[in-house]
Design a protein around this motif. Structure first.
Motif, PDB file in Angstrom:
ATOM      1  N   HIS A 337       0.867  -1.183   0.000  1.00  0.00           N
ATOM      2  CA  HIS A 337       0.000   0.000   0.000  1.00  0.00           C
ATOM      3  C   HIS A 337       0.903   1.233   0.000  1.00  0.00           C
ATOM      4  N   GLY A 338       1.834   1.298   0.938  1.00  0.00           N
ATOM      5  CA  GLY A 338       2.939   2.262   0.906  1.00  0.00           C
ATOM      6  C   GLY A 338       2.592   3.674   0.498  1.00  0.00           C
ATOM      7  N   THR A 339       1.680   4.323   1.214  1.00  0.00           N
ATOM      8  CA  THR A 339       1.289   5.671   0.827  1.00  0.00           C
ATOM      9  C   THR A 339       2.350   6.717   1.162  1.00  0.00           C
ATOM     10  N   GLY A 340       3.228   6.407   2.080  1.00  0.00           N
ATOM     11  CA  GLY A 340       4.231   7.381   2.482  1.00  0.00           C
ATOM     12  C   GLY A 340       3.795   8.193   3.679  1.00  0.00           C
ATOM     13  N   THR A 341       3.099   7.562   4.609  1.00  0.00           N
ATOM     14  CA  THR A 341       2.691   8.249   5.847  1.00  0.00           C
ATOM     15  C   THR A 341       3.506   7.712   7.018  1.00  0.00           C
ATOM     16  N   ALA A 342       3.778   8.595   7.960  1.00  0.00           N
ATOM     17  CA  ALA A 342       4.595   8.208   9.110  1.00  0.00           C
ATOM     18  C   ALA A 342       3.907   7.165   9.973  1.00  0.00           C
ATOM     19  N   LEU A 343       2.577   7.116   9.939  1.00  0.00           N
ATOM     20  CA  LEU A 343       1.829   6.129  10.732  1.00  0.00           C
ATOM     21  C   LEU A 343       1.685   4.808   9.992  1.00  0.00           C
ATOM     22  N   GLY A 344       1.216   4.856   8.749  1.00  0.00           N
ATOM     23  CA  GLY A 344       0.845   3.637   8.036  1.00  0.00           C
ATOM     24  C   GLY A 344       2.004   2.784   7.565  1.00  0.00           C
ATOM     25  N   ASP A 345       3.065   3.423   7.034  1.00  0.00           N
ATOM     26  CA  ASP A 345       4.168   2.657   6.455  1.00  0.00           C
ATOM     27  C   ASP A 345       4.844   1.725   7.459  1.00  0.00           C
ATOM     28  N   PRO A 346       5.241   2.192   8.652  1.00  0.00           N
ATOM     29  CA  PRO A 346       5.898   1.279   9.603  1.00  0.00           C
ATOM     30  C   PRO A 346       4.992   0.127  10.030  1.00  0.00           C
ATOM     31  N   ILE A 347       3.695   0.407  10.219  1.00  0.00           N
ATOM     32  CA  ILE A 347       2.768  -0.659  10.602  1.00  0.00           C
ATOM     33  C   ILE A 347       2.687  -1.701   9.498  1.00  0.00           C
ATOM     34  N   GLU A 348       2.635  -1.251   8.247  1.00  0.00           N
ATOM     35  CA  GLU A 348       2.539  -2.188   7.127  1.00  0.00           C
ATOM     36  C   GLU A 348       3.803  -3.033   7.007  1.00  0.00           C
ATOM     37  N   VAL A 349       4.959  -2.395   7.085  1.00  0.00           N
ATOM     38  CA  VAL A 349       6.221  -3.140   6.962  1.00  0.00           C
ATOM     39  C   VAL A 349       6.353  -4.175   8.072  1.00  0.00           C
ATOM     40  N   ASN A 350       6.026  -3.784   9.285  1.00  0.00           N
ATOM     41  CA  ASN A 350       6.144  -4.721  10.410  1.00  0.00           C
ATOM     42  C   ASN A 350       5.160  -5.885  10.280  1.00  0.00           C
ATOM     43  N   ALA A 351       3.960  -5.619   9.747  1.00  0.00           N
ATOM     44  CA  ALA A 351       3.000  -6.703   9.530  1.00  0.00           C
ATOM     45  C   ALA A 351       3.512  -7.670   8.470  1.00  0.00           C
ATOM     46  N   ILE A 352       4.087  -7.132   7.401  1.00  0.00           N
ATOM     47  CA  ILE A 352       4.651  -7.987   6.342  1.00  0.00           C
ATOM     48  C   ILE A 352       5.787  -8.837   6.898  1.00  0.00           C
ATOM     49  N   LYS A 353       6.654  -8.221   7.688  1.00  0.00           N
ATOM     50  CA  LYS A 353       7.778  -8.961   8.283  1.00  0.00           C
ATOM     51  C   LYS A 353       7.275 -10.079   9.198  1.00  0.00           C
ATOM     52  N   ALA A 354       6.243  -9.790   9.980  1.00  0.00           N
ATOM     53  CA  ALA A 354       5.720 -10.788  10.922  1.00  0.00           C
ATOM     54  C   ALA A 354       5.188 -12.016  10.202  1.00  0.00           C
ATOM     55  N   VAL A 355       4.666 -11.828   8.988  1.00  0.00           N
ATOM     56  CA  VAL A 355       4.089 -12.948   8.244  1.00  0.00           C
ATOM     57  C   VAL A 355       5.117 -13.639   7.358  1.00  0.00           C
ATOM     58  N   LEU A 356       5.962 -12.874   6.678  1.00  0.00           N
ATOM     59  CA  LEU A 356       6.831 -13.447   5.648  1.00  0.00           C
ATOM     60  C   LEU A 356       8.244 -13.783   6.117  1.00  0.00           C
ATOM     61  N   LEU A 357       8.672 -13.221   7.239  1.00  0.00           N
ATOM     62  CA  LEU A 357      10.059 -13.432   7.661  1.00  0.00           C
ATOM     63  C   LEU A 357      10.314 -14.770   8.346  1.00  0.00           C
ATOM     64  N   PRO A 358       9.412 -15.293   9.189  1.00  0.00           N
ATOM     65  CA  PRO A 358       9.693 -16.575   9.860  1.00  0.00           C
ATOM     66  C   PRO A 358       9.970 -17.704   8.862  1.00  0.00           C
ATOM     67  N   ASP A 359      10.994 -18.493   9.170  1.00  0.00           N
ATOM     68  CA  ASP A 359      11.374 -19.668   8.363  1.00  0.00           C
ATOM     69  C   ASP A 359      11.826 -19.299   6.960  1.00  0.00           C
ATOM     70  N   ARG A 360      12.171 -18.036   6.723  1.00  0.00           N
ATOM     71  CA  ARG A 360      12.641 -17.635   5.388  1.00  0.00           C
ATOM     72  C   ARG A 360      14.158 -17.822   5.310  1.00  0.00           C
ATOM     73  N   PRO A 361      14.641 -18.589   4.322  1.00  0.00           N
ATOM     74  CA  PRO A 361      16.086 -18.750   4.167  1.00  0.00           C
ATOM     75  C   PRO A 361      16.765 -17.406   3.924  1.00  0.00           C
ATOM     76  N   ALA A 362      17.976 -17.264   4.411  1.00  0.00           N
ATOM     77  CA  ALA A 362      18.698 -15.997   4.298  1.00  0.00           C
ATOM     78  C   ALA A 362      18.949 -15.600   2.846  1.00  0.00           C
ATOM     79  N   ASP A 363      18.997 -16.586   1.958  1.00  0.00           N
ATOM     80  CA  ASP A 363      19.279 -16.286   0.553  1.00  0.00           C
ATOM     81  C   ASP A 363      17.992 -16.160  -0.281  1.00  0.00           C
ATOM     82  N   THR A 364      16.856 -15.977   0.394  1.00  0.00           N
ATOM     83  CA  THR A 364      15.572 -15.847  -0.311  1.00  0.00           C
ATOM     84  C   THR A 364      14.894 -14.551   0.120  1.00  0.00           C
ATOM     85  N   PRO A 365      15.320 -13.420  -0.436  1.00  0.00           N
ATOM     86  CA  PRO A 365      14.743 -12.141  -0.008  1.00  0.00           C
ATOM     87  C   PRO A 365      13.325 -11.934  -0.549  1.00  0.00           C
ATOM     88  N   CYS A 366      12.596 -11.063   0.093  1.00  0.00           N
ATOM     89  CA  CYS A 366      11.300 -10.606  -0.410  1.00  0.00           C
ATOM     90  C   CYS A 366      11.395  -9.094  -0.581  1.00  0.00           C
TER      91      CYS A 366
END
Length: 384
Positions: A337-366
Protein backbone atom coordinates in the motif's frame (compact mmCIF):
# COMPACT_ATOMS: atom_id res chain seq x y z
CA UNK A 1 -39.68 -59.20 6.08
CA UNK A 2 -36.70 -56.99 5.10
CA UNK A 3 -34.64 -58.27 2.21
CA UNK A 4 -30.87 -58.32 2.55
CA UNK A 5 -29.04 -56.22 -0.09
CA UNK A 6 -27.61 -58.26 -2.89
CA UNK A 7 -24.07 -58.02 -4.17
CA UNK A 8 -25.39 -56.01 -7.12
CA UNK A 9 -27.07 -53.56 -4.73
CA UNK A 10 -23.83 -53.10 -2.81
CA UNK A 11 -21.81 -52.53 -5.99
CA UNK A 12 -24.38 -50.00 -7.26
CA UNK A 13 -24.28 -48.19 -3.90
CA UNK A 14 -20.49 -48.02 -3.95
CA UNK A 15 -20.60 -46.63 -7.46
CA UNK A 16 -23.08 -43.93 -6.42
CA UNK A 17 -20.89 -43.05 -3.44
CA UNK A 18 -17.81 -42.86 -5.66
CA UNK A 19 -19.67 -40.55 -8.05
CA UNK A 20 -20.74 -38.29 -5.19
CA UNK A 21 -17.19 -38.20 -3.78
CA UNK A 22 -15.77 -37.39 -7.22
CA UNK A 23 -18.33 -34.63 -7.65
CA UNK A 24 -17.43 -33.14 -4.26
CA UNK A 25 -13.72 -33.30 -5.11
CA UNK A 26 -14.41 -31.46 -8.35
CA UNK A 27 -16.43 -28.79 -6.53
CA UNK A 28 -13.58 -28.28 -4.07
CA UNK A 29 -11.08 -28.10 -6.94
CA UNK A 30 -13.28 -25.59 -8.78
CA UNK A 31 -13.58 -23.42 -5.68
CA UNK A 32 -9.80 -23.20 -5.38
CA UNK A 33 -9.05 -23.01 -9.09
CA UNK A 34 -6.62 -20.21 -10.01
CA UNK A 35 -7.94 -17.29 -12.04
CA UNK A 36 -6.14 -16.17 -15.20
CA UNK A 37 -5.66 -12.55 -16.23
CA UNK A 38 -6.01 -12.58 -20.02
CA UNK A 39 -6.24 -8.88 -20.84
CA UNK A 40 -5.42 -5.45 -19.40
CA UNK A 41 -6.04 -1.80 -20.10
CA UNK A 42 -5.03 1.30 -18.17
CA UNK A 43 -4.81 5.08 -18.12
CA UNK A 44 -2.41 6.26 -15.45
CA UNK A 45 -0.49 9.51 -14.98
CA UNK A 46 2.20 9.51 -17.64
CA UNK A 47 1.04 6.19 -19.13
CA UNK A 48 -1.87 5.63 -21.53
CA UNK A 49 -1.58 1.82 -21.73
CA UNK A 50 0.12 -1.14 -19.96
CA UNK A 51 3.25 -1.02 -22.13
CA UNK A 52 3.72 2.68 -21.43
CA UNK A 53 3.18 2.04 -17.72
CA UNK A 54 5.89 -0.63 -17.70
CA UNK A 55 8.30 1.78 -19.43
CA UNK A 56 7.45 4.49 -16.87
CA UNK A 57 8.30 2.12 -14.00
CA UNK A 58 11.40 0.74 -15.71
CA UNK A 59 12.76 4.25 -16.33
CA UNK A 60 11.89 5.57 -12.87
CA UNK A 61 9.69 8.37 -14.20
CA UNK A 62 8.09 10.82 -11.78
CA UNK A 63 4.59 11.39 -13.22
CA UNK A 64 3.48 13.96 -10.62
CA UNK A 65 2.77 17.49 -11.86
CA UNK A 66 1.23 20.71 -10.60
CA UNK A 67 -2.55 20.91 -10.82
CA UNK A 68 -3.41 21.62 -14.49
CA UNK A 69 -4.93 25.06 -15.10
CA UNK A 70 -7.96 23.37 -16.71
CA UNK A 71 -8.93 21.78 -13.37
CA UNK A 72 -8.90 24.78 -11.04
CA UNK A 73 -6.75 27.90 -10.43
CA UNK A 74 -4.29 26.42 -7.98
CA UNK A 75 -2.99 29.79 -6.73
CA UNK A 76 -6.48 30.75 -5.59
CA UNK A 77 -6.77 27.64 -3.42
CA UNK A 78 -3.22 26.94 -2.29
CA UNK A 79 -1.74 27.74 1.11
CA UNK A 80 1.59 26.26 2.27
CA UNK A 81 0.14 25.94 5.77
CA UNK A 82 -3.01 24.11 6.81
CA UNK A 83 -5.74 26.75 6.36
CA UNK A 84 -9.53 26.29 6.29
CA UNK A 85 -10.84 26.39 2.73
CA UNK A 86 -7.36 25.90 1.24
CA UNK A 87 -5.30 23.02 -0.14
CA UNK A 88 -1.83 22.43 1.28
CA UNK A 89 -0.37 20.96 -1.92
CA UNK A 90 -0.06 22.14 -5.51
CA UNK A 91 0.61 18.66 -6.83
CA UNK A 92 -1.13 15.58 -8.15
CA UNK A 93 -1.09 12.79 -10.71
CA UNK A 94 -3.40 13.80 -13.55
CA UNK A 95 -4.65 12.39 -16.84
CA UNK A 96 -4.83 14.55 -19.96
CA UNK A 97 -8.04 15.34 -21.85
CA UNK A 98 -10.50 13.70 -19.44
CA UNK A 99 -13.16 15.96 -20.98
CA UNK A 100 -12.76 14.25 -24.38
CA UNK A 101 -15.07 11.39 -25.37
CA UNK A 102 -16.50 9.85 -28.54
CA UNK A 103 -20.11 9.13 -27.52
CA UNK A 104 -21.28 7.86 -30.91
CA UNK A 105 -18.71 5.05 -30.81
CA UNK A 106 -20.52 3.73 -27.74
CA UNK A 107 -24.02 4.43 -29.02
CA UNK A 108 -24.53 7.38 -26.67
CA UNK A 109 -26.03 10.65 -27.83
CA UNK A 110 -23.88 13.78 -27.39
CA UNK A 111 -26.71 15.30 -25.35
CA UNK A 112 -26.59 12.46 -22.80
CA UNK A 113 -22.78 12.26 -22.84
CA UNK A 114 -22.56 15.80 -21.47
CA UNK A 115 -24.21 14.60 -18.26
CA UNK A 116 -22.17 11.40 -17.85
CA UNK A 117 -19.40 11.46 -15.23
CA UNK A 118 -16.02 11.30 -17.03
CA UNK A 119 -15.24 8.33 -14.75
CA UNK A 120 -17.96 6.34 -16.54
CA UNK A 121 -16.62 7.43 -19.93
CA UNK A 122 -13.07 6.47 -18.94
CA UNK A 123 -14.26 3.04 -17.79
CA UNK A 124 -16.02 2.41 -21.11
CA UNK A 125 -12.90 3.29 -23.11
CA UNK A 126 -10.49 1.31 -20.92
CA UNK A 127 -12.76 -1.75 -20.70
CA UNK A 128 -13.01 -1.81 -24.50
CA UNK A 129 -9.21 -1.60 -24.78
CA UNK A 130 -8.72 -4.40 -22.23
CA UNK A 131 -11.06 -6.70 -24.17
CA UNK A 132 -9.25 -5.90 -27.41
CA UNK A 133 -5.92 -6.68 -25.73
CA UNK A 134 -7.40 -10.00 -24.64
CA UNK A 135 -8.33 -10.77 -28.24
CA UNK A 136 -12.05 -10.63 -27.47
CA UNK A 137 -14.41 -8.78 -29.82
CA UNK A 138 -16.59 -6.82 -27.35
CA UNK A 139 -19.71 -7.14 -29.51
CA UNK A 140 -19.46 -10.95 -29.36
CA UNK A 141 -20.10 -10.97 -25.60
CA UNK A 142 -23.75 -9.97 -25.99
CA UNK A 143 -26.03 -12.17 -23.89
CA UNK A 144 -23.09 -13.91 -22.17
CA UNK A 145 -22.74 -14.44 -18.39
CA UNK A 146 -19.92 -11.90 -18.18
CA UNK A 147 -19.53 -10.04 -14.88
CA UNK A 148 -18.44 -6.44 -14.29
CA UNK A 149 -16.92 -5.40 -10.95
CA UNK A 150 -15.90 -1.76 -10.52
CA UNK A 151 -14.04 -0.16 -7.62
CA UNK A 152 -15.05 3.48 -7.16
CA UNK A 153 -15.61 5.74 -4.17
CA UNK A 154 -16.35 9.25 -5.36
CA UNK A 155 -18.12 11.36 -7.97
CA UNK A 156 -17.47 15.10 -8.20
CA UNK A 157 -18.86 15.74 -11.66
CA UNK A 158 -22.45 16.41 -10.64
CA UNK A 159 -21.29 19.23 -8.35
CA UNK A 160 -19.31 21.13 -11.00
CA UNK A 161 -22.22 22.93 -12.63
CA UNK A 162 -23.45 26.07 -10.84
CA UNK A 163 -26.76 25.72 -12.71
CA UNK A 164 -29.43 23.98 -10.63
CA UNK A 165 -31.41 22.90 -13.69
CA UNK A 166 -28.35 21.09 -15.08
CA UNK A 167 -27.70 19.35 -11.75
CA UNK A 168 -31.28 18.03 -11.77
CA UNK A 169 -31.42 17.08 -15.46
CA UNK A 170 -32.95 13.67 -16.26
CA UNK A 171 -29.62 12.34 -17.54
CA UNK A 172 -27.73 13.41 -14.42
CA UNK A 173 -29.10 10.65 -12.19
CA UNK A 174 -27.65 7.76 -14.20
CA UNK A 175 -24.73 9.93 -15.31
CA UNK A 176 -23.41 10.42 -11.78
CA UNK A 177 -24.62 7.34 -9.85
CA UNK A 178 -21.77 5.09 -8.69
CA UNK A 179 -23.82 1.95 -9.37
CA UNK A 180 -24.10 2.89 -13.05
CA UNK A 181 -20.31 2.84 -13.48
CA UNK A 182 -20.55 -0.96 -13.66
CA UNK A 183 -24.06 -1.13 -15.08
CA UNK A 184 -23.27 1.07 -18.09
CA UNK A 185 -20.56 -1.35 -19.24
CA UNK A 186 -22.97 -4.28 -18.83
CA UNK A 187 -25.67 -2.34 -20.69
CA UNK A 188 -23.40 -1.29 -23.54
CA UNK A 189 -22.10 -4.82 -24.18
CA UNK A 190 -25.36 -6.60 -23.20
CA UNK A 191 -23.61 -8.58 -20.45
CA UNK A 192 -25.80 -10.76 -18.23
CA UNK A 193 -23.45 -11.60 -15.34
CA UNK A 194 -23.17 -9.76 -12.00
CA UNK A 195 -22.66 -5.99 -12.29
CA UNK A 196 -21.44 -4.29 -9.12
CA UNK A 197 -19.86 -1.03 -8.04
CA UNK A 198 -17.81 -1.53 -4.88
CA UNK A 199 -16.75 1.22 -2.48
CA UNK A 200 -14.32 0.29 0.28
CA UNK A 201 -12.19 3.43 -0.10
CA UNK A 202 -8.55 2.69 -0.98
CA UNK A 203 -9.15 -1.07 -1.17
CA UNK A 204 -12.09 -0.78 -3.61
CA UNK A 205 -10.16 -2.17 -6.58
CA UNK A 206 -8.80 -5.17 -4.68
CA UNK A 207 -12.16 -6.00 -3.12
CA UNK A 208 -13.67 -5.85 -6.63
CA UNK A 209 -10.98 -8.30 -7.77
CA UNK A 210 -11.62 -10.60 -4.81
CA UNK A 211 -15.37 -10.53 -5.49
CA UNK A 212 -14.88 -11.28 -9.19
CA UNK A 213 -12.65 -14.28 -8.48
CA UNK A 214 -15.27 -15.72 -6.12
CA UNK A 215 -17.98 -15.12 -8.72
CA UNK A 216 -15.98 -16.94 -11.41
CA UNK A 217 -15.27 -19.90 -9.12
CA UNK A 218 -18.93 -20.19 -8.15
CA UNK A 219 -20.03 -20.18 -11.79
CA UNK A 220 -21.95 -16.90 -11.57
CA UNK A 221 -20.00 -15.69 -14.58
CA UNK A 222 -17.66 -17.22 -17.16
CA UNK A 223 -15.69 -14.03 -17.87
CA UNK A 224 -15.19 -10.99 -15.65
CA UNK A 225 -14.11 -7.41 -16.15
CA UNK A 226 -12.56 -5.93 -13.01
CA UNK A 227 -12.02 -2.19 -13.11
CA UNK A 228 -11.40 0.80 -10.88
CA UNK A 229 -11.35 4.51 -11.55
CA UNK A 230 -10.59 7.80 -9.82
CA UNK A 231 -10.72 11.37 -11.14
CA UNK A 232 -9.96 14.61 -9.30
CA UNK A 233 -12.22 17.26 -10.79
CA UNK A 234 -12.49 19.76 -7.91
CA UNK A 235 -10.24 20.83 -5.01
CA UNK A 236 -12.87 19.85 -2.43
CA UNK A 237 -11.51 16.50 -1.24
CA UNK A 238 -7.95 17.78 -1.38
CA UNK A 239 -9.08 20.52 1.02
CA UNK A 240 -10.54 17.90 3.37
CA UNK A 241 -7.41 15.75 3.28
CA UNK A 242 -5.24 18.85 3.73
CA UNK A 243 -7.18 19.71 6.90
CA UNK A 244 -6.56 16.14 8.12
CA UNK A 245 -2.81 16.51 7.53
CA UNK A 246 -2.71 13.70 4.96
CA UNK A 247 -1.08 15.58 2.05
CA UNK A 248 2.68 15.52 1.45
CA UNK A 249 4.06 19.05 1.28
CA UNK A 250 6.22 18.28 -1.77
CA UNK A 251 3.50 16.29 -3.52
CA UNK A 252 5.34 12.97 -3.45
CA UNK A 253 4.62 9.60 -1.83
CA UNK A 254 7.93 8.92 -0.07
CA UNK A 255 7.21 5.26 0.62
CA UNK A 256 9.26 3.61 3.40
CA UNK A 257 11.29 6.82 3.72
CA UNK A 258 12.28 8.61 6.91
CA UNK A 259 11.04 11.83 5.28
CA UNK A 260 7.54 10.42 4.67
CA UNK A 261 4.98 13.10 5.50
CA UNK A 262 1.82 12.12 3.62
CA UNK A 263 0.67 11.21 0.15
CA UNK A 264 -0.23 12.87 -3.15
CA UNK A 265 -3.63 12.36 -4.78
CA UNK A 266 -3.73 10.90 -8.27
CA UNK A 267 -6.22 9.74 -10.83
CA UNK A 268 -6.44 6.90 -13.31
CA UNK A 269 -8.29 3.84 -14.50
CA UNK A 270 -7.34 0.19 -14.81
CA UNK A 271 -9.17 -2.88 -16.14
CA UNK A 272 -8.27 -6.57 -16.13
CA UNK A 273 -10.09 -9.37 -17.95
CA UNK A 274 -10.42 -12.58 -15.91
CA UNK A 275 -11.28 -16.17 -16.71
CA UNK A 276 -10.88 -19.44 -14.83
CA UNK A 277 -7.45 -20.86 -15.60
CA UNK A 278 -8.73 -24.14 -17.07
CA UNK A 279 -11.09 -22.23 -19.38
CA UNK A 280 -8.34 -19.84 -20.45
CA UNK A 281 -6.04 -22.76 -21.27
CA UNK A 282 -8.79 -24.57 -23.16
CA UNK A 283 -9.63 -21.43 -25.16
CA UNK A 284 -5.99 -20.72 -26.01
CA UNK A 285 -5.98 -17.31 -24.33
CA UNK A 286 -2.77 -15.42 -23.64
CA UNK A 287 -2.30 -15.75 -19.88
CA UNK A 288 -0.59 -12.65 -18.50
CA UNK A 289 -0.70 -13.67 -14.83
CA UNK A 290 -2.47 -16.03 -12.45
CA UNK A 291 -4.35 -15.14 -9.27
CA UNK A 292 -4.04 -18.07 -6.87
CA UNK A 293 -5.85 -16.68 -3.87
CA UNK A 294 -7.14 -13.63 -2.04
CA UNK A 295 -8.74 -12.60 1.24
CA UNK A 296 -10.49 -9.63 2.81
CA UNK A 297 -11.08 -8.44 6.37
CA UNK A 298 -11.46 -5.23 8.37
CA UNK A 299 -9.39 -3.57 11.10
CA UNK A 300 -12.21 -3.37 13.60
CA UNK A 301 -11.61 -0.85 16.38
CA UNK A 302 -8.19 0.84 16.33
CA UNK A 303 -6.68 4.05 17.70
CA UNK A 304 -8.77 5.92 15.16
CA UNK A 305 -11.14 5.32 12.24
CA UNK A 306 -8.35 5.73 9.68
CA UNK A 307 -5.58 4.14 11.78
CA UNK A 308 -4.36 0.74 10.52
CA UNK A 309 -4.26 -2.42 12.61
CA UNK A 310 -1.12 -4.56 12.34
CA UNK A 311 -2.77 -7.74 13.63
CA UNK A 312 -5.61 -7.41 11.10
CA UNK A 313 -3.09 -6.88 8.30
CA UNK A 314 -1.21 -10.00 9.38
CA UNK A 315 -4.45 -11.99 9.52
CA UNK A 316 -5.56 -11.05 6.01
CA UNK A 317 -2.14 -11.87 4.54
CA UNK A 318 -2.15 -15.27 6.23
CA UNK A 319 -5.68 -15.91 4.96
CA UNK A 320 -4.70 -14.97 1.40
CA UNK A 321 -1.66 -17.25 1.50
CA UNK A 322 -3.82 -20.12 2.80
CA UNK A 323 -6.41 -19.51 0.08
CA UNK A 324 -3.66 -19.53 -2.54
CA UNK A 325 -1.91 -22.59 -1.13
CA UNK A 326 1.36 -20.66 -1.07
CA UNK A 327 3.94 -20.77 1.74
CA UNK A 328 4.95 -17.39 3.18
CA UNK A 329 8.62 -18.01 2.41
CA UNK A 330 7.78 -18.51 -1.29
CA UNK A 331 6.69 -14.90 -1.75
CA UNK A 332 9.44 -12.84 -3.40
CA UNK A 333 7.74 -9.47 -3.99
CA UNK A 334 5.09 -7.39 -2.25
CA UNK A 335 3.42 -4.46 -3.99
CA UNK A 336 2.67 -2.56 -0.82
CA UNK A 337 0.00 0.00 0.00
CA UNK A 338 2.94 2.26 0.91
CA UNK A 339 1.29 5.67 0.83
CA UNK A 340 4.23 7.38 2.48
CA UNK A 341 2.69 8.25 5.85
CA UNK A 342 4.59 8.21 9.11
CA UNK A 343 1.83 6.13 10.73
CA UNK A 344 0.84 3.64 8.04
CA UNK A 345 4.17 2.66 6.45
CA UNK A 346 5.90 1.28 9.60
CA UNK A 347 2.77 -0.66 10.60
CA UNK A 348 2.54 -2.19 7.13
CA UNK A 349 6.22 -3.14 6.96
CA UNK A 350 6.14 -4.72 10.41
CA UNK A 351 3.00 -6.70 9.53
CA UNK A 352 4.65 -7.99 6.34
CA UNK A 353 7.78 -8.96 8.28
CA UNK A 354 5.72 -10.79 10.92
CA UNK A 355 4.09 -12.95 8.24
CA UNK A 356 6.83 -13.45 5.65
CA UNK A 357 10.06 -13.43 7.66
CA UNK A 358 9.69 -16.58 9.86
CA UNK A 359 11.37 -19.67 8.36
CA UNK A 360 12.64 -17.63 5.39
CA UNK A 361 16.09 -18.75 4.17
CA UNK A 362 18.70 -16.00 4.30
CA UNK A 363 19.28 -16.29 0.55
CA UNK A 364 15.57 -15.85 -0.31
CA UNK A 365 14.74 -12.14 -0.01
CA UNK A 366 11.30 -10.61 -0.41
CA UNK A 367 11.34 -7.21 -2.10
CA UNK A 368 8.93 -4.45 -1.11
CA UNK A 369 7.79 -1.70 -3.44
CA UNK A 370 5.00 0.72 -4.27
CA UNK A 371 4.19 2.35 -7.60
CA UNK A 372 2.79 5.29 -5.62
CA UNK A 373 6.34 6.70 -5.64
CA UNK A 374 5.97 7.07 -9.44
CA UNK A 375 2.32 7.89 -10.03
CA UNK A 376 0.88 8.84 -6.62
CA UNK A 377 -2.07 7.35 -4.75
CA UNK A 378 -5.02 6.57 -7.01
CA UNK A 379 -7.28 6.04 -4.01
CA UNK A 380 -10.20 3.83 -5.20
CA UNK A 381 -8.10 2.72 -8.19
CA UNK A 382 -4.87 2.15 -6.23
CA UNK A 383 -5.20 -1.64 -6.08
CA UNK A 384 -5.75 -2.14 -9.79
Amino acid sequence: MDQQPTQSDLIAGLRRSATIIQSLKQEIADYHEPIAIIGMGCRFPGAANPDAFWELLRDGVDAITEVPAQRWPVDAFYSPTVTPGKISTRWGGFLPEVDRFDPLFFGISPAEAAYIDPQQRLLLETAWEALEQAGIAPNRLAGSPTGVFVGICGSEYAHLSPNQSERTHAYMGAGSALSITANRISYLLDLRGPSQAIDTACSSALVALHTACRSLRHGECQLALVAAVNLILTPDYTMIFSQAGMMAADGRCKTFDAQADGYVRSEGCGVVVLKRLSAAQQDGDTILAVIRGSAINQDGRTNGLTAPNSLAQQAVMKAALADAGVAANQVSYIEAHGTGTALGDPIEVNAIKAVLLPDRPADTPCWLGSVKTNIGHLEAAAGI
